[in-house]
Design a protein around this motif. Structure first.
Motif, PDB file in Angstrom:
ATOM      1  N   ASN A 116       1.417   5.474 -10.171  1.00 46.65           N
ATOM      2  CA  ASN A 116       1.830   4.561  -9.766  1.00 46.65           C
ATOM      3  C   ASN A 116       1.181   3.503 -10.517  1.00 46.65           C
ATOM      4  O   ASN A 116       0.535   2.204 -10.084  1.00 46.65           O
ATOM      5  CB  ASN A 116       1.397   4.672  -7.991  1.00 46.65           C
TER       6      ASN A 116
ATOM      7  N   GLU B   6       4.951  -0.981  -9.892  1.00 45.88           N
ATOM      8  CA  GLU B   6       4.068  -0.433  -8.498  1.00 45.88           C
ATOM      9  C   GLU B   6       2.650  -0.774  -9.259  1.00 45.88           C
ATOM     10  O   GLU B   6       2.661  -0.830 -10.431  1.00 45.88           O
ATOM     11  CB  GLU B   6       4.072   1.083  -8.018  1.00 45.88           C
ATOM     12  N   ARG B   7       1.192  -1.174  -8.908  1.00 43.48           N
ATOM     13  CA  ARG B   7       0.227  -0.721  -9.074  1.00 43.48           C
ATOM     14  C   ARG B   7      -0.660  -0.886  -8.112  1.00 43.48           C
ATOM     15  O   ARG B   7      -0.958  -1.554  -7.080  1.00 43.48           O
ATOM     16  CB  ARG B   7      -0.464  -2.269 -10.156  1.00 43.48           C
ATOM     17  N   GLY B   8      -1.115   0.630  -8.067  1.00 37.71           N
ATOM     18  CA  GLY B   8      -1.519   1.028  -6.709  1.00 37.71           C
ATOM     19  C   GLY B   8      -0.383   0.565  -4.971  1.00 37.71           C
ATOM     20  O   GLY B   8       0.603   1.511  -5.543  1.00 37.71           O
ATOM     21  N   ASP B   9      -1.009   0.176  -4.665  1.00 39.90           N
ATOM     22  CA  ASP B   9      -0.104   0.240  -3.445  1.00 39.90           C
ATOM     23  C   ASP B   9       0.491  -1.693  -3.438  1.00 39.90           C
ATOM     24  O   ASP B   9       0.857  -1.859  -1.983  1.00 39.90           O
ATOM     25  CB  ASP B   9      -0.886   0.406  -1.673  1.00 39.90           C
ATOM     26  N   ARG B  10       0.515  -2.103  -4.745  1.00 35.65           N
ATOM     27  CA  ARG B  10       1.070  -3.454  -4.756  1.00 35.65           C
ATOM     28  C   ARG B  10       1.772  -3.635  -5.873  1.00 35.65           C
ATOM     29  O   ARG B  10       1.735  -2.754  -6.598  1.00 35.65           O
ATOM     30  CB  ARG B  10       0.167  -4.771  -4.956  1.00 35.65           C
TER      31      ARG B  10
ATOM     32  N   ARG C  58       9.858   6.390  -3.240  1.00 38.37           N
ATOM     33  CA  ARG C  58       8.913   5.917  -3.135  1.00 38.37           C
ATOM     34  C   ARG C  58       8.207   5.110  -3.804  1.00 38.37           C
ATOM     35  O   ARG C  58       6.848   4.049  -3.954  1.00 38.37           O
ATOM     36  CB  ARG C  58       8.013   7.958  -3.115  1.00 38.37           C
TER      37      ARG C  58
ATOM     38  N   SER D   2      10.245   1.163  -1.992  1.00 38.76           N
ATOM     39  CA  SER D   2      10.042   2.347  -0.338  1.00 38.76           C
ATOM     40  C   SER D   2      10.079   1.541   0.587  1.00 38.76           C
ATOM     41  O   SER D   2      11.074   2.478   1.542  1.00 38.76           O
ATOM     42  CB  SER D   2       8.758   2.347  -1.118  1.00 38.76           C
ATOM     43  N   GLU D   3      10.385   0.464   1.108  1.00 36.15           N
ATOM     44  CA  GLU D   3       9.982  -0.466   2.229  1.00 36.15           C
ATOM     45  C   GLU D   3      11.598  -0.142   2.734  1.00 36.15           C
ATOM     46  O   GLU D   3      12.104  -0.543   3.531  1.00 36.15           O
ATOM     47  CB  GLU D   3       9.565  -1.596   1.973  1.00 36.15           C
TER      48      GLU D   3
ATOM     49  N   GLU E 250      11.964   3.271   4.150  1.00 37.60           N
ATOM     50  CA  GLU E 250      11.709   3.321   5.309  1.00 37.60           C
ATOM     51  C   GLU E 250      12.346   4.365   6.145  1.00 37.60           C
ATOM     52  O   GLU E 250      12.886   3.549   6.837  1.00 37.60           O
ATOM     53  CB  GLU E 250      10.031   3.139   5.743  1.00 37.60           C
TER      54      GLU E 250
ATOM     55  N   GLU F 226      10.313  11.617  -3.209  1.00 33.03           N
ATOM     56  CA  GLU F 226       9.304  11.784  -4.733  1.00 33.03           C
ATOM     57  C   GLU F 226       9.805  13.395  -5.603  1.00 33.03           C
ATOM     58  O   GLU F 226      10.773  13.959  -4.611  1.00 33.03           O
ATOM     59  CB  GLU F 226       7.645  12.445  -3.837  1.00 33.03           C
TER      60      GLU F 226
END
Length: 284
Positions: free
Chosen positions: A30, A169-173, A249, A253-254, A257, A281
């Protein structure tokens, strides 16, 4: 068009598959940390005789991508080869010796022209633009470059997009990529050449490398693409004529969900051309 359900395991999809063309960012990591189960799945597929070619819109040469993967603990044995949009962009630069290049992107992408000795120039003097990303993707968006792109259009400069991704993605952003600037430039009437997914050259090169691993050409019906972007991974696979396993994922991802199955209307709305299957995933 039929409904789509989620599959839990890669092994349920690879009977008759000789080659996997896997995205990296969003599937294998990620941007900050690796996904161990995804790496294990690809390694296991290779151990059973398959070839894994990583195809990425990273605006850096394959060896730079490999170094990043190693830093995350992703073993070389996870894959057979890497094809990057950065490599394809380098071919363009190498084919235009003496032309002045305006490089638009962060300093970390300077390997895009390593060893090529291009003539770097300000926008006002350049013959073309190579865009690897935003100068500061932590704080900027494509709109911050509207003025610059208007000046480039006035000079009728061609923009070479070394990463067609809009966001990643970069981490959760989610952060903006070169593709966001390239699409803005195209909307303003500028000429853009895209290297990377969903465009054919990156798939053609990946298939050449896969054929080398198997010592014979590979039929497209024995290839499975894996990715997390509708715009690049899924569209690219469909355009090239291969099946795609879509990983939810990642950047979409949103939208997925709480969803366990997609009815035909939702499939058409989300994908247009549906993937072979969905998975949350990648795991073996």
């Amino acid at each position: 068009m039929t409904a789509l359900t989620f599959v839990e395991k890669l092994r349920d999809l690879v009977d008759g598959v000789d080659v996997v063309l896997s995205d990296i960012w969003g599937v294998v990591h990620n941007g900050l940390e690796a996904f161990p189960e995804a790496c294990e799945a690809l390694h296991t597929f290779r151990a059973r005789g398959g070839a894994v070619i990583l195809i990425t819109n990273a605006p850096r040469p394959a060896d730079s991508v490999q170094r990043q993967l190693r830093k995350m603990g992703i073993a070389d044995e996870t894959y057979d080869a890497i094809v990057s949009s950065g490599d394809l962009t380098r071919h363009f630069v190498a084919g235009h010796p003496g032309k002045k290049m305006f490089w638009l992107g962060p300093e970390r992408d300077n390997s895009i022209y390593r060893g090529l000795d291009p003539v770097l120039a300000p926008l006002e003097q350049a013959d073309y633009i190579v865009c690897t990303g935003l100068f500061d993707d932590e704080t900027e968006s494509a709109e911050d470059y509207r003025g610059m792109m208007l000046k480039a259009r006035e000079r009728k400069l061609t923009l070479i997009c070394a990463n067609p991704d809009i966001v990643v993605e970069r981490g959760d952003r989610l952060i903006y990529c070169a593709g966001a600037i390239a699409e803005l430039y195209r909307e303003l009437g500028g000429e853009v050449i895209f290297y990377g997914k969903p465009h054919r050259p990156i798939y053609e090169r990946a298939m050449e490398l896969a054929a080398e691993r198997h010592s014979h050409p590979i039929e497209l019906n024995r290839v499975l693409a894996i990715g997390d972007s509708v715009r690049t991974d899924l569209a690219g696979a469909h355009g090239f004529g291969i099946d795609c396993l879509f990983v939810t994922r990642g950047i979409h991802s949103e939208e997925f969900e709480g969803i366990d199955q997609l009815d035909p209307a939702s499939v058409k709305e989300l994908f247009g051309h549906p993937p072979k299957a969905l998975t949350r995933e990648l795991r073996w």
